[in-house]
Scaffold this active site. Structure first.
Site, PDB file in Angstrom:
ATOM      1  N   GLU A 206       0.823  -1.221   0.000  1.00  5.55           N
ATOM      2  CA  GLU A 206       0.000   0.000   0.000  1.00  5.55           C
ATOM      3  C   GLU A 206       0.857   1.272   0.000  1.00  5.55           C
ATOM      4  O   GLU A 206       0.557   2.240   0.700  1.00  5.55           O
ATOM      5  CB  GLU A 206      -0.952  -0.008   1.208  1.00  5.55           C
ATOM      6  CG  GLU A 206      -1.949  -1.150   1.190  1.00  5.55           C
ATOM      7  CD  GLU A 206      -2.845  -1.199   2.417  1.00  5.55           C
ATOM      8  OE1 GLU A 206      -4.051  -1.426   2.250  1.00  5.55           O
ATOM      9  OE2 GLU A 206      -2.342  -1.022   3.535  1.00  5.55           O
ATOM     10  N   GLU A 280      -6.837  -7.549  -1.370  1.00 10.22           N
ATOM     11  CA  GLU A 280      -7.483  -7.562  -0.060  1.00 10.22           C
ATOM     12  C   GLU A 280      -8.962  -7.262  -0.237  1.00 10.22           C
ATOM     13  O   GLU A 280      -9.352  -6.109  -0.443  1.00 10.22           O
ATOM     14  CB  GLU A 280      -6.854  -6.529   0.884  1.00 10.22           C
ATOM     15  CG  GLU A 280      -5.436  -6.842   1.309  1.00 10.22           C
ATOM     16  CD  GLU A 280      -4.913  -5.864   2.348  1.00 10.22           C
ATOM     17  OE1 GLU A 280      -5.724  -5.083   2.904  1.00 10.22           O
ATOM     18  OE2 GLU A 280      -3.696  -5.866   2.605  1.00 10.22           O
TER      19      GLU A 280
END
Length: 657
Positions: A206, A280
């Site tokens: 991320e 995710e």
């Protein structure tokens, strides 16, 4: 029989009509039963991308993945959770790798016992699961400092997650050791005929939400490639960070919970003709102390999963099984205010914190079985839980009595933050508590200038005065009799922030001067209370343990024994007040307020009366037949009894919006 129980459970799991209809719209089924790590011998191609699809050894492949972290699950239960993945219809396991556990002290690496990554990955292969490895170095994951070791913060100029020399040198040394474990377990590693289960490796994590250094992602990518990583590389970001987290040569994937219109198509704007993957898909959410226990509707979740699969995308369920933030390892958020995470990482995931099935499991199992078109393995039997009843904590010793017996103070003119204390071969103190002690004359106005991280109890000698934290930065110190008195600040590190732009500011303890009547305090004795295993073992033999009175105010250690006659089973320790109990009985038996629980030397984690979590998970493998020692460090109001129950209580629930 068990098989009948499974059939009953699945037949009684009614599926929402809209996604049942969706299942009928899948143009083709994906049967991956032969595409397993032990079923493909002599492979050399691994996972590739071609014309918007994945190929595994040249054959069309879709990733049906689930996240489970070996460091959050007792090693004895790894295989059970993997078998449940297979029974749900998954073919891939994803896991992070926590740098701060594998290199607790600079240059000293640990890949043993519950941190045996090689054994974990090999077990995944044995049980027919491919692996997407997410080695960081940053992992987020609601884990202290996002998995980065706190000793990095000894450098006052440290710039985490950048190409700052002090950071990259540390990453290089860590990757040198980590890749010795990882490289031989890659799926297409030619020198190893059987290959391993790793089909993809994620570059950082991320980074688009951080994006402080345009050269950093290239550095991490090359750090992987130069050490022998040959499998498909991926990145992982939410929609807002997607375009900022890209790196050439890595497949971009996306993270979300709600499938917004056009979200998956948005991937086409940053990379053309590539397979779509949700790295995710958040099956639930994590909890903070003082907040609710978040839950995510099972039907809404499975509807979204069905919609994702209908597009032909691959998916990873984050989390399939959350597990537990044992010890002091839970992280924190800092947006408008600092919020630390609870001990449980149940996450309202597909399996519970203790590995039990939820309705999400059976709904997903039905969905995946329709897509696969082949019978799935029967789910393993549920491990029963035990209720061992009331446990008496019969002895206690005050922290003030422990200090001279077990702890040598560090003397310093100025306050020193945890990370820069001269401890642990000069890597500082990563977790726990620190006691700062100095001498004052008289009382007055105490002000922290917001230099307490994260919470301090203030004492004059042994008398409790009050608490200081982010919101309370000043206290009145009462005047006493003539003479000098000890001012003591017991500071707790409640967990370092694991996400956002404030990672470089995560030093703990007293991070600057504290003032009494506008004069900075000086000449400290500083006691480290990291509560490592050696300290807890020494605590057993220290003199001064006494019988617990009906009411006692900490800080103090309490101990008792749990006696087990049969084979130990999982249980949950409850330290909160029972509904409807009288105030007097509450004080006698249920007065636990805030602290940490140890069982046979294992740190189960934090408890706190503000909730939401009211039980701590105690795995059966950590217990033994006969006597089991329980030690509680209680900061304030102590009780005499805790309860062993067979059902967890994670607090008042609130649905994720």
């Amino acid at each position: 029989s068990w098989s009948c129980w499974v059939r009953w459970s699945e037949e009684d799991t009614f599926l929402p009509q809209d996604w049942l209809l969706t299942c009928l719209l899948f143009s083709s089924r994906f049967n991956w039963s032969e595409l397993t790590p032990l079923g493909l011998w002599g492979r050399t191609l691994g996972l590739q991308t071609e014309n918007s699809q994945f190929l595994l050894e040249g054959m069309p492949f879709r990733i049906f993945g689930g996240s489970m972290h070996y460091f959050r699950v007792p090693r004895e239960y790894w295989e059970d959770r993997m078998l449940k993945m297979r029974a749900c219809g998954l073919n891939t396991l994803t896991t992070y790798v926590p740098w701060n556990l594998h290199e607790k002290e600079r240059g000293k690496f640990d890949f043993s016992k519950n941190l045996d990554l090689r054994a974990f990955l090999s077990l995944a292969a044995k049980n027919g699961l491919w692996v997407i490895l997410r080695p960081g170095p940053y992992i987020c994951s609601e884990w202290d400092l996002g998995g980065l070791p706190s000793w990095l913060l000894q450098d006052p100029e440290m710039q985490l997650r950048t190409t700052y020399k002090g950071f990259t040198e540390a990453v290089d040394a860590y990757f040198d050791r980590l890749m010795r474990v990882v490289v031989p377990l890659q799926a297409s590693r030619i020198p190893y005929k059987k290959g391993g289960p790793i089909i993809a490796v994620q570059v950082e994590n991320e980074y688009g939400s951080y994006a402080k250094d345009p050269n950093y992602m290239t550095y991490v990518k090359m750090a992987l490639l130069n050490r022998g990583i040959v499998e498909l590389l991926m990145t992982s970001d939410n929609k807002n960070g997607l375009s900022f987290g890209l790196v050439e040569g890595a497949l971009a994937t996306v993270n979300f919970q709600k499938l917004e219109p056009g979200l998956l198509k948005y991937l086409d704007t940053v990379q053309k003709d590539q397979p779509k993957m949700v790295m995710e898909y958040w099956t639930g959410w994590f909890d903070n102390w003082g907040g609710p226990h978040y839950v995510f509707d099972a039907d809404e979740m499975v509807n979204t999963v069905a919609s994702i699969l209908k597009t032909g995308a691959s998916i990873n369920l984050y989390m399939f099984h959350g597990g537990t933030n044992f010890g002091f390892m839970s992280g924190a958020l800092e947006a408008d205010e600092y919020k630390s995470d609870v001990t449980s990482y149940d996450y309202d995931a597909v399996l519970t914190e203790a590995g039990d099935y939820t309705s999400k499991f059976f709904k997903l199992r039905q969905l995946f079985s329709m897509v696969i078109g082949q019978p799935l393995p029967l789910p393993p039997m549920i491990e029963s839980k035990a209720s061992y009843g009331a446990i008496l904590l019969h002895q206690y010793i005050s922290l003030w009595d422990v200090l001279p017996a077990l702890l040598q103070p560090i003397k310093s003119e100025f306050p020193v933050n945890m990370e820069n204390l001269h401890l642990n071969d000069s890597i500082g103190q990563p977790y726990g508590y620190v006691l700062y002690e100095t001498v004052i004359f008289g009382g007055g106005h105490l002000h922290t200038r917001d230099h307490v991280r994260d919470r301090a109890q203030v004492f004059v000698n042994t008398m409790y005065v009050g608490e200081l934290d982010y919101n309370t930065v000043e206290l009145s110190i009462p005047e006493g009799q003539q003479g000098f008195r000890q001012l003591r600040l017991l500071v707790e590190n409640r967990g370092r922030v694991n996400y956002g732009l404030a990672l470089n500011e995560q030093r703990k303890g007293l991070i600057g001067d504290v003032f009494l009547n506008k004069t900075p305090l000086r000449n400290f004795k500083i006691y480290s209370l990291e509560m490592k295993p050696a300290f807890m073992k020494s605590l057993q033999h220290v003199a001064g343990w006494s019988t617990v009175p009906d009411y006692f105010v900490g800080p103090a250690f309490f101990r008792g024994r749990l006696w087990i006659e049969q084979q130990p089973q999982d249980t949950f320790l409850k330290l909160q007040a029972s509904p409807g109990c009288s105030w007097s009985s509450f004080l006698r038996s249920w007065g636990w307020e805030k602290g940490v629980v140890f069982v046979n030397g294992q740190n189960l984690g934090r408890y706190w009366k503000i909730g939401p979590q009211e039980t701590l998970y105690l795995p059966g493998p950590w217990l033994r037949r006969g006597g089991n020692e329980i030690v509680i460090f209680e900061e304030r109001t102590a009780g005499r009894i805790i309860q062993s129950v067979d059902i967890p209580y994670l607090g008042r629930t609130q649905y994720v919006d």
